[in-house]
Design a protein around this motif. Structure first.
Motif, PDB file in Angstrom:
ATOM      1  N   ILE A  29       0.845  -1.189   0.000  1.00  0.00           N
ATOM      2  CA  ILE A  29       0.000   0.000   0.000  1.00  0.00           C
ATOM      3  C   ILE A  29       0.880   1.239   0.000  1.00  0.00           C
ATOM      4  CG2 ILE A  29      -1.870   1.220   1.170  1.00  0.00           C
ATOM      5  CD1 ILE A  29      -2.594  -1.603   0.153  1.00  0.00           C
ATOM      6  N   ARG A  32      -1.280   7.392   1.841  1.00  0.00           N
ATOM      7  CA  ARG A  32      -1.692   8.750   1.459  1.00  0.00           C
ATOM      8  C   ARG A  32      -2.125   9.594   2.660  1.00  0.00           C
ATOM      9  NH1 ARG A  32       0.945   9.572  -3.057  1.00  0.00           N
ATOM     10  NH2 ARG A  32       0.115   8.486  -4.879  1.00  0.00           N
ATOM     11  N   GLU A  64      -3.296   3.715  -1.345  1.00  0.00           N
ATOM     12  CA  GLU A  64      -3.646   3.127  -2.644  1.00  0.00           C
ATOM     13  C   GLU A  64      -2.892   1.822  -2.815  1.00  0.00           C
ATOM     14  OE1 GLU A  64      -2.293   6.152  -5.215  1.00  0.00           O
ATOM     15  OE2 GLU A  64      -3.878   7.581  -4.684  1.00  0.00           O
ATOM     16  N   GLY A  77      -4.064   0.886  -7.602  1.00  0.00           N
ATOM     17  CA  GLY A  77      -4.631   2.226  -7.572  1.00  0.00           C
ATOM     18  C   GLY A  77      -5.887   2.362  -6.742  1.00  0.00           C
ATOM     19  N   GLN A  78      -6.403   1.274  -6.217  1.00  0.00           N
ATOM     20  CA  GLN A  78      -7.644   1.293  -5.442  1.00  0.00           C
ATOM     21  C   GLN A  78      -7.429   1.983  -4.095  1.00  0.00           C
ATOM     22  OE1 GLN A  78      -9.060  -2.674  -4.564  1.00  0.00           O
ATOM     23  NE2 GLN A  78     -11.189  -1.997  -4.464  1.00  0.00           N
ATOM     24  N   LEU A  79      -8.361   2.873  -3.721  1.00  0.00           N
ATOM     25  CA  LEU A  79      -8.302   3.521  -2.415  1.00  0.00           C
ATOM     26  C   LEU A  79      -8.779   2.548  -1.346  1.00  0.00           C
ATOM     27  CD1 LEU A  79      -7.801   6.164  -0.785  1.00  0.00           C
ATOM     28  CD2 LEU A  79     -10.220   6.695  -1.129  1.00  0.00           C
ATOM     29  N   GLU A 131     -14.626   2.394  -1.437  1.00  0.00           N
ATOM     30  CA  GLU A 131     -15.260   3.117  -2.539  1.00  0.00           C
ATOM     31  C   GLU A 131     -16.296   4.097  -2.006  1.00  0.00           C
ATOM     32  OE1 GLU A 131     -13.299  -0.127  -4.649  1.00  0.00           O
ATOM     33  OE2 GLU A 131     -14.516  -0.073  -2.836  1.00  0.00           O
ATOM     34  N   PRO A 135      -9.956  10.195   0.739  1.00  0.00           N
ATOM     35  CA  PRO A 135      -8.807   9.712   1.518  1.00  0.00           C
ATOM     36  C   PRO A 135      -8.871  10.117   2.980  1.00  0.00           C
ATOM     37  CG  PRO A 135      -8.073  10.511  -0.614  1.00  0.00           C
ATOM     38  CD  PRO A 135      -9.528  10.870  -0.506  1.00  0.00           C
TER      39      PRO A 135
END
Length: 336
Positions: A29, A32, A64, A77-79, A131, A135
């Motif tokens: 990961i 962020r 991410e 790239g998935q949060l 989803e 952030p």
């Protein structure tokens, strides 16, 4: 990669560390956001009972997905947020589906290095997609889940009068989830500033500062019967001991705080109430998913919960200020 390292109490600095190497079954990961909480402040101050130095702090995380096994349900790239409570999977607690109190638990940022760093590798099943959240919201999921878990432990319902002692982030979270459960909620603290913020910004209407008017407030809010369920979120041993007196006959007392102190209480008073004493530790994925749904629906006023934001590399110079001004700090979130 850069990492924020607490090498001993009151010593926090920036170090260059090798980037982690992902193993099969793990996800890497890219961090962020990192929320700061009482645990981090206790680590910095040398008051965390489960920790050895040096340590990379940080367990309220958003990031991410950077690397993951082929075929994983996660994608690059998935949060995501991370459940920082890593269980062994085989102990008595894990066999009872209570991984949050695993005998051999490894908590990110406490027992093992956490997320105040550019990259972290964790078991893929500890990674939770978020989803629909920002952030900043994703970084709030963990601390809110601690509150949600405590309320679930306390079996709070609309028939209950609930008292939350401590108006920090965990206490505010507990109070919110008590409201969602339909309980009548009261919140007390020593800080008038924190209580005013909880009332005016977060919408927790019934608040009272600890002082000479407290007994009258508690009596009025409970018709003199005191509270069906009391939560301690103070992190203060003396406050925990005093909280036993706030529990109604037949009531529950949930200790969310962790302190180094030995806690004592009057056995006759405890027994005559047939009170139930509960510890509430960490949170489970079920709690995380519930919190995510509440954030996604807008039920949780997340913008009001976040009071401070700064660059993660400023943490070594900011942390003393945050600790010194906790009356005005509800949730600080550092940005990478």
């Amino acid at each position: 990669m850069k990492a924020i390292v607490c090498d001993k109490p009151f010593s926090l600095g920036i170090e260059d560390r090798p980037a982690p190497v992902r193993k099969a079954g793990e996800a890497m990961i890219r961090i962020r956001r990192v929320g700061l909480c009482g645990t981090d402040y206790h680590i910095f101050s040398g008051n965390q009972p489960f920790l050895a130095y040096p340590r990379i702090m940080g367990h309220e995380l958003a990031g991410e997905v950077a690397e993951v096994d082929e075929g994983s349900s996660l994608h690059i790239g998935q949060l995501v947020t991370i459940n920082p409570y890593l269980p062994c999977g085989v102990c008595v607690a894990c066999r009872k589906e209570k991984p949050n109190c695993c005998v051999n638990i490894k908590v990110l940022g406490v027992h093992i290095d956490g997320g105040m760093t550019e990259f972290i590798c964790v078991p893929a099943d500890a990674v939770i997609p978020v989803e629909g959240l920002s952030p900043d919201q994703a970084a709030m999921v963990e601390f809110l889940s601690v509150g949600a878990h405590a309320v679930r432990r306390g079996q709070v319902s609309k028939a209950d009068r609930a008292l939350v002692v401590g108006a920090g982030p965990i206490g505010v979270g507990v109070a919110l989830f008590c409201k969602f459960a339909g309980a009548e909620v009261s919140l007390i603290d020593t800080s008038a500033e924190r209580l005013a913020y909880a009332r005016d910004k977060v919408g927790l209407e019934h608040v009272q500062q600890v002082g000479e008017d407290l007994d009258a407030f508690l009596t009025e809010r409970s018709n003199g019967e005191y509270f069906d369920v009391v939560f301690d979120a103070t992190g203060n041993g003396k406050a925990i001991e005093k909280g036993f007196a706030y529990v109604a006959h037949g009531g529950r007392y949930v200790l969310v705080s962790v302190v180094k102190d030995t806690i004592s209480f009057s056995d006759p008073e405890f027994h005559k109430r047939e009170a139930t004493l509960l510890g509430s530790r960490n949170a489970t994925r079920e709690d995380f998913e519930y919190v995510i749904s509440k954030l996604r629906s807008g039920a949780i006023p997340s913008e009001m919960l976040q009071t401070h934001n700064f660059d993660l590399m400023e943490t070594p110079t900011r942390i003393k200020e945050l600790i010194a001004n906790q009356g005005s700090v509800l949730k600080a979130i550092a940005t990478f």
